[in-house]
Scaffold this motif. Structure first.
Motif, short mmCIF file in Angstrom:
data_model
loop_
_atom_site.label_atom_id
_atom_site.label_comp_id
_atom_site.label_asym_id
_atom_site.label_seq_id
_atom_site.Cartn_x
_atom_site.Cartn_y
_atom_site.Cartn_z
N LEU A 30 0.84 -1.19 0.00
CA LEU A 30 0.00 0.00 0.00
C LEU A 30 0.88 1.25 0.00
O LEU A 30 1.67 1.46 0.92
CB LEU A 30 -0.90 -0.04 1.24
CG LEU A 30 -2.02 0.99 1.32
CD1 LEU A 30 -2.94 0.92 0.11
CD2 LEU A 30 -2.82 0.78 2.61
N LYS A 31 0.71 2.08 -1.04
CA LYS A 31 1.55 3.28 -1.14
C LYS A 31 0.96 4.44 -0.34
O LYS A 31 1.68 5.29 0.16
CB LYS A 31 1.70 3.69 -2.61
CG LYS A 31 2.44 2.63 -3.43
CD LYS A 31 2.65 3.12 -4.87
CE LYS A 31 2.86 1.95 -5.80
NZ LYS A 31 1.61 1.50 -6.47
N LEU B 73 -5.77 4.47 6.60
CA LEU B 73 -5.68 3.41 7.60
C LEU B 73 -4.99 3.91 8.87
O LEU B 73 -5.40 3.58 9.99
CB LEU B 73 -4.95 2.17 7.03
CG LEU B 73 -5.66 1.48 5.87
CD1 LEU B 73 -4.89 0.22 5.45
CD2 LEU B 73 -7.10 1.11 6.21
N ARG B 74 -3.98 4.73 8.69
CA ARG B 74 -3.30 5.29 9.87
C ARG B 74 -4.26 6.18 10.66
O ARG B 74 -4.30 6.15 11.88
CB ARG B 74 -2.06 6.10 9.44
CG ARG B 74 -0.89 5.21 9.03
CD ARG B 74 0.37 6.02 8.78
NE ARG B 74 0.40 6.65 7.46
CZ ARG B 74 0.53 7.96 7.24
NH1 ARG B 74 0.64 8.80 8.25
NH2 ARG B 74 0.55 8.43 6.01
N THR B 75 -5.05 6.97 9.92
CA THR B 75 -6.02 7.85 10.59
C THR B 75 -7.06 7.02 11.34
O THR B 75 -7.40 7.30 12.49
CB THR B 75 -6.73 8.75 9.55
OG1 THR B 75 -5.74 9.43 8.79
CG2 THR B 75 -7.66 9.74 10.21
N TYR C 129 -10.08 10.96 -9.97
CA TYR C 129 -9.60 11.90 -8.94
C TYR C 129 -8.24 11.48 -8.40
O TYR C 129 -7.94 11.71 -7.23
CB TYR C 129 -10.63 11.99 -7.80
CG TYR C 129 -12.01 12.41 -8.27
CD1 TYR C 129 -12.23 13.66 -8.83
CD2 TYR C 129 -13.09 11.53 -8.17
CE1 TYR C 129 -13.50 14.04 -9.27
CE2 TYR C 129 -14.36 11.90 -8.60
CZ TYR C 129 -14.56 13.15 -9.15
OH TYR C 129 -15.81 13.53 -9.59
N GLU C 130 -7.45 10.91 -9.27
CA GLU C 130 -6.10 10.43 -8.91
C GLU C 130 -5.37 11.45 -8.04
O GLU C 130 -5.29 12.63 -8.38
CB GLU C 130 -5.31 10.19 -10.20
CG GLU C 130 -3.87 9.75 -9.99
CD GLU C 130 -3.77 8.24 -9.78
OE1 GLU C 130 -4.13 7.50 -10.71
OE2 GLU C 130 -3.32 7.83 -8.70
N GLY C 131 -4.87 10.98 -6.92
CA GLY C 131 -4.10 11.87 -6.05
C GLY C 131 -4.95 12.72 -5.12
O GLY C 131 -4.43 13.34 -4.20
N ARG D 22 -2.52 1.67 -4.70
CA ARG D 22 -2.65 3.13 -4.74
C ARG D 22 -3.35 3.67 -3.50
O ARG D 22 -2.94 4.67 -2.92
CB ARG D 22 -3.41 3.56 -6.00
CG ARG D 22 -2.55 3.50 -7.25
CD ARG D 22 -3.22 4.23 -8.39
NE ARG D 22 -4.22 3.40 -9.03
CZ ARG D 22 -5.11 3.86 -9.90
NH1 ARG D 22 -5.14 5.14 -10.21
NH2 ARG D 22 -5.96 3.05 -10.47
N VAL D 23 -4.48 3.06 -3.14
CA VAL D 23 -5.24 3.47 -1.94
C VAL D 23 -5.84 2.20 -1.33
O VAL D 23 -5.99 1.19 -2.01
CB VAL D 23 -6.40 4.46 -2.29
CG1 VAL D 23 -5.87 5.82 -2.72
CG2 VAL D 23 -7.33 3.88 -3.36
N PRO D 24 -6.21 2.26 -0.04
CA PRO D 24 -6.84 1.08 0.57
C PRO D 24 -8.27 0.89 0.08
O PRO D 24 -8.90 1.83 -0.41
CB PRO D 24 -6.81 1.39 2.06
CG PRO D 24 -6.71 2.88 2.16
CD PRO D 24 -5.99 3.35 0.92
#
Ligand SMILES: Cc1c2[nH]c(c1CCC(=O)O)Cc1[nH]c(c(CCC(=O)O)c1C)Cc1[nH]c(c(CCC(=O)O)c1C)Cc1[nH]c(c(C)c1CCC(=O)O)C2
Length: 371
Positions: free
Chosen positions: A7-8, A13-15, A69-71, A146-148
């Motif tokens: 996971l980049k 997930l941290r939040t 909505y990349e990024g 890219r995202v979870p």
């Protein structure tokens, strides 16, 4: 989970775990859907549930907002529906154009044979909903870290509403009849649904879901007392039994999110209901919610989705208010709308919403409260 890219972007997930983060993560409910022209193109003439059952189509639809909505967005949510559980239980559910879900044979009364049959039937969630797990695994591969990816299910109370009303409702005559006339039979069914939800979510995690959300979309129909009786115990059942079930399957635990729409009256209870994240709809004042939550959970939400019909000035004003309400993002906060994106929204307005959240939470606006 073997075979998936690292996971980049693990900001969300941290939040959700209550960690300090550099900025609040962003995603929105129903981010894959009818407001996107590419959704209609990929869906073509396929029936809605046929799309859910096709891992190829479901994963394509899931990725559409991530690509567009990349990024700017920090999570994907698997394209599916909460009503796949009633389907797995043997009920027929259709999605009618412009009308929403429809059960041709809703549950009538616990005194007829249909209820007994439903209660006696053993539901194999692994087999019945295998297509969802396949869609999740395929989506994880396509996401390439890219995202979870969120998995989800409907909450028992909301699913009971659909199963007895046969679709959306204004007066909730049937489900109110059930809970006030046949409370014990209603509770048996709610319990059965809750157990299926646990197994269904566990298997979604096994397939690759990295966080799970339980949608109690009809919570607003209950009084505070009836919420405590007919909704909360079953939400708690899920949050209590999912972690040990994951352990049994030798899987790591994942953050759990509860979104009980309209249950502002129950926020205090929800903050102690065993979920790490509580979703808020837009009826709730963010600052008030932060005060009630008092650091017990991470909050997710809660802009009025209707602002996306407005102009840029309106969006900016709502975002500014939101960021201020969530203490500049200094509390554990996952930015979102207060419900799903609605049809006819201009996708560029949603992009602007994302950009404005970024703009007002950049720099020193860091969530700093450990939960
Ligand atoms: C109540 C509920 C349902 N489904 C869901 C809920 C809980 C969330 C909420 O409260 O809105 C959950 C859901 N449904 C859908 C998702 C996909 C993931 C995402 O958020 O992007 C999710 C998370 C796709 C969908 N589910 C549905 C669509 C539209 C289908 C179409 O017409 O193409 C999508 C993209 C259909 C659906 N499904 C449901 C209704 C009432 C409707 C009709 C209303 C509508 O069309 O918006 C049941």
């Amino acid at each position: 989970m073997a075979g998936f890219d690292v996971l980049k972007n693990d900001l969300l997930l941290r939040t959700a775990r209550g960690e300090r983060v550099e900025r609040p993560p962003i995603w929105v409910m129903r981010q894959a859907g009818r407001y996107l022209p590419e959704y209609h193109q990929a869906k073509g003439n396929n029936d809605f549930f046929a799309c859910c059952r096709s891992p190829e189509i479901a994963s394509t639809l899931t990725l559409q907002p991530i690509d567009r909505y990349e990024g700017l967005i920090d999570a994907a949510i698997i394209f599916s529906d909460i009503l796949v559980i009633p389907q797995a239980m043997g009920m027929t559910v259709e999605m009618l154009d412009k009308k929403g879900p429809h059960f041709p044979n809703p549950l009538q009364s616990p005194t007829d044979g249909q209820y007994e049959q439903l209660m006696d039937r053993k539901v194999d969630v692994a087999q019945e909903l295998d297509y969802v797990y396949q869609a999740i695994t395929m989506t994880r591969h396509k996401l390439k870290g890219r995202v979870p990816l969120y998995g989800f299910c409907g909450a028992p109370w909301t699913l009971l509403c659909y199963m007895v009303e046969g679709g959306g409702s204004k007066l909730f005559v049937q489900v109110k009849t059930w809970i006030y006339k046949y409370p014990s039979q209603s509770k048996k069914l709610l319990q059965k649904i809750a157990e299926l939800c646990v197994e269904y979510l566990a298997l979604q995690v096994k397939a690759g879901a990295q966080i799970v959300q339980v949608f109690d979309s009809w919570a607003a129909e209950l009084s505070p007392a009836s919420f405590k009786e007919f909704a909360l115990p079953y939400l708690r059942h899920i949050s209590k039994h999912l972690p040990p079930r994951l352990k049994e399957l030798r899987l790591e635990s994942v953050p759990m999110v509860v979104f009980a729409k309209g249950a502002w009256y129950a926020l205090d209870d929800l903050c102690g209901s065993g979920y790490q994240v509580v979703g808020l709809d837009w009826l709730q004042d963010p600052a008030e919610a932060v005060r009630i939550a008092n650091g017990r959970v991470v909050l997710q939400g809660n802009a009025d989705p209707g602002v996306l019909y407005g102009d840029k000035e309106a969006i900016t004003a709502v975002v500014q208010d939101l960021v201020r309400g969530f203490a500049g993002g200094k509390q554990g906060w996952i930015a979102n709308l207060g419900h799903g994106v609605t049809p006819f929204v201009d996708p560029d307005n949603l992009k602007f919403f994302f950009e404005e959240i970024r703009r007002f939470t950049a720099g020193e606006n860091r969530p700093s409260t450990k939960v």
